[in-house]
Write a protein that holds these residues in place. Structure first.
Motif, PDB file in Angstrom:
ATOM      1  N   ASP A 110       0.894  -1.237  -0.023  1.00  0.00           N
ATOM      2  CA  ASP A 110      -0.067   0.046   0.101  1.00  0.00           C
ATOM      3  C   ASP A 110       0.708   1.330  -0.029  1.00  0.00           C
ATOM      4  OD1 ASP A 110      -2.467   1.454   0.193  1.00  0.00           O
ATOM      5  OD2 ASP A 110      -1.992   2.058   1.977  1.00  0.00           O
ATOM      6  N   GLU A 113       2.508   1.835  -3.421  1.00  0.00           N
ATOM      7  CA  GLU A 113       1.630   2.290  -4.376  1.00  0.00           C
ATOM      8  C   GLU A 113       1.484   3.877  -4.442  1.00  0.00           C
ATOM      9  OE1 GLU A 113      -1.932   0.044  -4.079  1.00  0.00           O
ATOM     10  OE2 GLU A 113      -0.653  -1.882  -4.741  1.00  0.00           O
ATOM     11  N   LYS A 114       1.313   4.424  -2.760  1.00  0.00           N
ATOM     12  CA  LYS A 114       1.258   5.573  -2.611  1.00  0.00           C
ATOM     13  C   LYS A 114       2.426   6.509  -2.827  1.00  0.00           C
ATOM     14  CE  LYS A 114      -2.438   5.167   0.531  1.00  0.00           C
ATOM     15  NZ  LYS A 114      -2.910   4.604   1.857  1.00  0.00           N
ATOM     16  N   THR A 117       2.219   7.717  -6.484  1.00  0.00           N
ATOM     17  CA  THR A 117       1.128   8.895  -6.582  1.00  0.00           C
ATOM     18  C   THR A 117       2.229  10.157  -6.507  1.00  0.00           C
ATOM     19  OG1 THR A 117       0.167   8.769  -4.617  1.00  0.00           O
ATOM     20  CG2 THR A 117      -0.570   7.355  -6.417  1.00  0.00           C
ATOM     21  N   TYR A 164      -4.308   7.276   9.433  1.00  0.00           N
ATOM     22  CA  TYR A 164      -4.085   6.210   8.163  1.00  0.00           C
ATOM     23  C   TYR A 164      -4.603   4.987   8.700  1.00  0.00           C
ATOM     24  CZ  TYR A 164      -1.621   2.804   5.505  1.00  0.00           C
ATOM     25  OH  TYR A 164      -1.253   1.972   4.369  1.00  0.00           O
ATOM     26  N   ASP A 169      -7.075   5.382   2.875  1.00  0.00           N
ATOM     27  CA  ASP A 169      -6.747   6.072   1.423  1.00  0.00           C
ATOM     28  C   ASP A 169      -5.685   7.144   1.777  1.00  0.00           C
ATOM     29  OD1 ASP A 169      -8.588   4.688   0.109  1.00  0.00           O
ATOM     30  OD2 ASP A 169     -10.352   5.958   0.266  1.00  0.00           O
ATOM     31  N   ALA A 171      -2.714   9.295   1.779  1.00  0.00           N
ATOM     32  CA  ALA A 171      -1.398   9.153   1.391  1.00  0.00           C
ATOM     33  C   ALA A 171      -0.375   8.744   2.518  1.00  0.00           C
ATOM     34  CB  ALA A 171      -0.951  10.229   0.386  1.00  0.00           C
ATOM     35  N   ALA A 175       4.939   9.413   2.667  1.00  0.00           N
ATOM     36  CA  ALA A 175       4.858   9.928   1.122  1.00  0.00           C
ATOM     37  C   ALA A 175       4.614  11.184   1.092  1.00  0.00           C
ATOM     38  CB  ALA A 175       3.627   9.215   0.685  1.00  0.00           C
ATOM     39  N   VAL A 197      -2.110  15.810  -5.786  1.00  0.00           N
ATOM     40  CA  VAL A 197      -2.008  14.901  -4.522  1.00  0.00           C
ATOM     41  C   VAL A 197      -2.392  15.736  -3.279  1.00  0.00           C
ATOM     42  CG1 VAL A 197      -0.721  13.054  -3.226  1.00  0.00           C
ATOM     43  CG2 VAL A 197      -0.176  13.324  -5.817  1.00  0.00           C
ATOM     44  N   GLN A 202      -7.435  12.753  -0.012  1.00  0.00           N
ATOM     45  CA  GLN A 202      -6.348  11.896   0.509  1.00  0.00           C
ATOM     46  C   GLN A 202      -4.922  12.467   0.834  1.00  0.00           C
ATOM     47  OE1 GLN A 202      -7.957  11.719  -2.253  1.00  0.00           O
ATOM     48  NE2 GLN A 202      -8.439   9.664  -2.789  1.00  0.00           N
TER      49      GLN A 202
END
Lengths: 254, 117
Positions: A110, A113-114, A117, A164, A169, A171, A175, A197, A202
């Protein structure tokens, strides 16, 4: 010679192929004053129970692999000493808020993936080729982002962040701190790309400034500051969006 | 990613926090120390008639009502987010209760000063 002092470790165990859920297992470990909790886990693996699974690599708070909950606090196992928890029992568990793969090993997909972004890489402000040579900057310009560049992705801040935990969701601290690291770099020109972002539910607005992320960071990154430095700018963009032609507020910008 | 609509609320929260930090200590000093000490010595500070007359001036009254309003918005925002930090599944109902009471408080304050005109 006298017997070495002993400490009891209660370690969270979970082998998905046989356990219906996580359980606790007790081990008694001889320790010396200079032994870290990670060395305690290594003693268990080498001498008591070879099936105990945990991640580790550098043993010196650089690689960020051995993060776990120690007596309920997110810590790097190599960064805290057994002597401070003696005689125990000290509870060692997998990092909060992440799915457990096995024992103390979490699945951090997870976060990865963040991280993708937030564009956490240098997007040169000007077109450059290797022939232009090194992309240099002054020590003062580097100082602007240096603290945020110390992140080792150990995810202690994600285990610390209540938001979190409740809103996966979001971020999250590391990150968004890395996002700010590149936004503050004077060689970077990717601000507009990262605004998407920052301005999102998020993004920085998912943070309620609890500040525990900054407290647990073993590298002094201060993600709470990085995130909240962006709120004023994001609010200004929101208000400007009211009369900026051709753009609706609240539209989904992919 | 969906754009957050929190910025206006956050700006009101920020304005209220700033005002509360600036005016709070002065108000405590004034109402907690200056007024009673002056009253003991027979001097009337912030007397009813004088205060009423001051608040009946539209500019003063509306500014004061708005100041009170943003402090209420600050409180609403803080309470809503603290509930979320404490793990409460604060949904639409709690959101409306927090920000709605701030909005009502602001309107009541504006109504009260208008009534003095």
């Amino acid at each position: 010679m006298s017997e070495p002092a002993k400490i009891t470790l209660e370690v969270q165990r979970y082998h998905p192929e046989q356990d219906s859920g996580p359980r606790w297992q007790r081990y008694t470990v001889p320790y010396t004053a200079e032994m870290s909790v990670l060395e305690g886990l290594q003693y268990i693996k080498d001498h008591l129970d070879g099936s105990l699974t945990f991640r580790w690599s550098c043993r010196m708070a650089i690689c960020g692999s051995c993060g776990c909950m120690i007596d309920g606090e997110p810590e790097l196992a190599c960064h805290v000493f057994l002597r401070d928890y003696a005689p125990g029992p000290v509870r060692v568990a997998a990092l909060d808020h992440f799915p457990i793969q096995r024992d103390l090993v979490i699945d951090h997909s997870d976060f990865l993936e963040k991280l993708e972004t937030v564009h956490s890489y240098l997007i040169p402000a000007e077109e450059r080729t290797p022939a232009d040579g090194t992309h240099r900057q002054t020590p003062q310009a580097m100082a602007d982002y240096y603290d945020y560049a110390q992140c080792i992705n150990c995810l202690l801040c994600y285990a610390a962040c209540p938001q979190y935990g409740w809103h996966p969701d979001f971020a999250g601290p590391a990150a968004l701190a890395l996002l700010q690291r590149y936004n503050l770099d004077d060689r970077d020109g990717g601000h507009r790309l990262r605004e998407r972002v920052i301005d999102a539910e998020q993004g920085v607005w998912g943070c309620t400034l609890v500040g525990y992320c900054s407290e647990v960071c073993p590298k002094g990154v201060d993600p709470a500051r990085a995130i909240n430095q962006n709120k004023a700018g994001s609010a200004a963009r929101y208000l400007l969006g009211w009369w900026r032609p051709g753009r609706r507020r609240g539209e989904d910008r992919e | 990613m969906k754009r957050s609509h929190e910025p206006p609320l956050w700006l009101l929260f920020g304005a209220g926090g700033l005002l509360a930090a600036l005016l709070g200590p002065a108000l405590i000093l004034l109402t907690g120390v200056v007024v009673p000490v002056a009253a003991e010595r027979g001097v009337e500070v912030l007397g009813y008639e004088a205060t009423r007359e001051l608040l009946a001036r539209p500019l003063v009254g509306v500014l004061l009502a708005l100041s009170l309003g943003v402090v209420l918005w600050h409180a609403a925002h803080r309470i809503y987010h603290t509930l979320r930090d404490l793990g409460m599944r604060a949904g639409q109902g709690v959101w409306w209760a927090c920000y709605g009471s701030a909005a009502i408080g602001t309107l009541v304050a504006i109504g009260a000063v208008i009534a003095l005109w």
